[in-house]
Design a protein around this motif. Structure first.
Motif, PDB file in Angstrom:
ATOM      1  N   ALA A  10       0.815  -1.221   0.000  1.00  0.00           N
ATOM      2  CA  ALA A  10       0.000   0.000   0.000  1.00  0.00           C
ATOM      3  C   ALA A  10       0.850   1.272   0.000  1.00  0.00           C
ATOM      4  O   ALA A  10       0.375   2.335   0.376  1.00  0.00           O
ATOM      5  CB  ALA A  10      -0.983   0.007   1.174  1.00  0.00           C
ATOM      6  N   SER A  11       2.088   1.178  -0.449  1.00  0.00           N
ATOM      7  CA  SER A  11       2.952   2.364  -0.484  1.00  0.00           C
ATOM      8  C   SER A  11       2.774   3.167  -1.765  1.00  0.00           C
ATOM      9  O   SER A  11       3.154   4.331  -1.817  1.00  0.00           O
ATOM     10  CB  SER A  11       4.419   1.961  -0.330  1.00  0.00           C
ATOM     11  N   GLY A  12       2.242   2.547  -2.796  1.00  0.00           N
ATOM     12  CA  GLY A  12       2.068   3.241  -4.059  1.00  0.00           C
ATOM     13  C   GLY A  12       2.976   2.736  -5.164  1.00  0.00           C
ATOM     14  O   GLY A  12       3.221   3.427  -6.145  1.00  0.00           O
ATOM     15  N   LYS A  13       3.456   1.506  -5.030  1.00  0.00           N
ATOM     16  CA  LYS A  13       4.351   0.932  -6.050  1.00  0.00           C
ATOM     17  C   LYS A  13       3.654   0.850  -7.404  1.00  0.00           C
ATOM     18  O   LYS A  13       4.213   1.269  -8.418  1.00  0.00           O
ATOM     19  CB  LYS A  13       4.836  -0.464  -5.610  1.00  0.00           C
ATOM     20  N   VAL A  27       5.131  -4.781 -17.575  1.00  0.00           N
ATOM     21  CA  VAL A  27       4.906  -4.557 -16.153  1.00  0.00           C
ATOM     22  C   VAL A  27       4.628  -5.909 -15.512  1.00  0.00           C
ATOM     23  O   VAL A  27       3.691  -6.616 -15.916  1.00  0.00           O
ATOM     24  CB  VAL A  27       3.722  -3.592 -15.907  1.00  0.00           C
ATOM     25  N   ILE A  28       5.461  -6.264 -14.541  1.00  0.00           N
ATOM     26  CA  ILE A  28       5.295  -7.523 -13.822  1.00  0.00           C
ATOM     27  C   ILE A  28       4.950  -7.173 -12.377  1.00  0.00           C
ATOM     28  O   ILE A  28       5.796  -6.714 -11.613  1.00  0.00           O
ATOM     29  CB  ILE A  28       6.568  -8.394 -13.910  1.00  0.00           C
ATOM     30  N   ASP A  29       3.696  -7.378 -12.045  1.00  0.00           N
ATOM     31  CA  ASP A  29       3.137  -6.984 -10.752  1.00  0.00           C
ATOM     32  C   ASP A  29       2.320  -8.170 -10.239  1.00  0.00           C
ATOM     33  O   ASP A  29       1.339  -8.570 -10.872  1.00  0.00           O
ATOM     34  CB  ASP A  29       2.266  -5.745 -10.972  1.00  0.00           C
ATOM     35  N   LEU A  77       9.319  -4.176 -12.692  1.00  0.00           N
ATOM     36  CA  LEU A  77       9.046  -5.307 -11.812  1.00  0.00           C
ATOM     37  C   LEU A  77       8.750  -4.787 -10.416  1.00  0.00           C
ATOM     38  O   LEU A  77       9.588  -4.099  -9.821  1.00  0.00           O
ATOM     39  CB  LEU A  77      10.250  -6.253 -11.772  1.00  0.00           C
ATOM     40  N   ILE A  78       7.582  -5.107  -9.907  1.00  0.00           N
ATOM     41  CA  ILE A  78       7.262  -4.765  -8.525  1.00  0.00           C
ATOM     42  C   ILE A  78       7.667  -5.950  -7.657  1.00  0.00           C
ATOM     43  O   ILE A  78       7.224  -7.074  -7.881  1.00  0.00           O
ATOM     44  CB  ILE A  78       5.764  -4.440  -8.369  1.00  0.00           C
ATOM     45  N   HIS A  79       8.549  -5.680  -6.705  1.00  0.00           N
ATOM     46  CA  HIS A  79       9.036  -6.723  -5.793  1.00  0.00           C
ATOM     47  C   HIS A  79       9.155  -6.084  -4.413  1.00  0.00           C
ATOM     48  O   HIS A  79      10.102  -5.340  -4.143  1.00  0.00           O
ATOM     49  CB  HIS A  79      10.385  -7.254  -6.279  1.00  0.00           C
ATOM     50  N   THR A  80       8.191  -6.372  -3.555  1.00  0.00           N
ATOM     51  CA  THR A  80       8.099  -5.724  -2.253  1.00  0.00           C
ATOM     52  C   THR A  80       9.378  -5.861  -1.442  1.00  0.00           C
ATOM     53  O   THR A  80       9.932  -4.872  -0.982  1.00  0.00           O
ATOM     54  CB  THR A  80       6.899  -6.287  -1.461  1.00  0.00           C
ATOM     55  N   MET A  81       9.829  -7.088  -1.240  1.00  0.00           N
ATOM     56  CA  MET A  81      11.010  -7.334  -0.405  1.00  0.00           C
ATOM     57  C   MET A  81      11.926  -8.347  -1.085  1.00  0.00           C
ATOM     58  O   MET A  81      11.931  -9.523  -0.730  1.00  0.00           O
ATOM     59  CB  MET A  81      10.592  -7.857   0.979  1.00  0.00           C
ATOM     60  N   PRO A  82      12.720  -7.899  -2.053  1.00  0.00           N
ATOM     61  CA  PRO A  82      13.604  -8.859  -2.721  1.00  0.00           C
ATOM     62  C   PRO A  82      14.670  -9.390  -1.768  1.00  0.00           C
ATOM     63  O   PRO A  82      15.196  -8.652  -0.933  1.00  0.00           O
ATOM     64  CB  PRO A  82      14.229  -8.041  -3.852  1.00  0.00           C
TER      65      PRO A  82
END
Length: 145
Positions: A10-13, A27-29, A77-82
């Motif tokens: 919910a940060s706005g990625k 876009v990879i989400d 690429l959206i990756h919250t915590m790689p």
């Protein structure tokens, strides 16, 4: 170019990607993939474990294919915590790492308003992992919530 967009839930990625990606970019989400793989009426942020299992497999396949085309197109690429291993891979690919973080108070409010309570744990883990690091995130809101 590979853009790896990180930040707590919910940060706005996704909003950051929507503001920067062009129609021909990839876009990879995980949220978008999960939504695409579920039936009509599924929640936008579906965290059902069985749906996520399939979505993760689709995400990894998309990443492998897209990374081979970085000379031809941009990949977001959206990756919250790689993990450290994933981060090393992204660096080898010369990725630009983008941290989207409007602040823990804002994230907590957004999770309470729009997401499942389990996301609070993910956000806490994200912030705990970043303790002691200089803040690099976006101080402003990514969109009007």
């Amino acid at each position: 170019m590979l853009y790896v967009v990180t930040g707590p839930p919910a940060s706005g990625k996704s909003s950051w990607v929507d503001a920067h990606a062009k129609p021909n970019d990839i876009v990879i989400d995980l949220d978008r993939i999960t939504l695409a793989l579920t039936g009509p009426g599924a929640p936008q942020w579906n965290q059902h474990p069985l749906h996520l299992r399939i979505a993760h497999r689709a995400r990894y396949a998309a990443m492998d294919a897209a990374f081979q085309l970085l000379d031809e197109l941009d990949v977001y690429l959206i990756h919250t915590m790689p993990s450290a291993k994933a981060t090393a891979r992204y660096r080898r690919l010369k990725a630009r790492i983008v941290v989207v973080d409007p602040g823990q108070d804002v994230v907590t409010q957004r999770i309470a308003a729009m997401r499942s309570p389990e996301m609070e744990r993910v956000a806490s883990r994200w912030y705990n992992a970043r303790r002691g690091r200089p803040r690099q995130g976006m101080p402003q809101a990514s969109r009007s919530w």
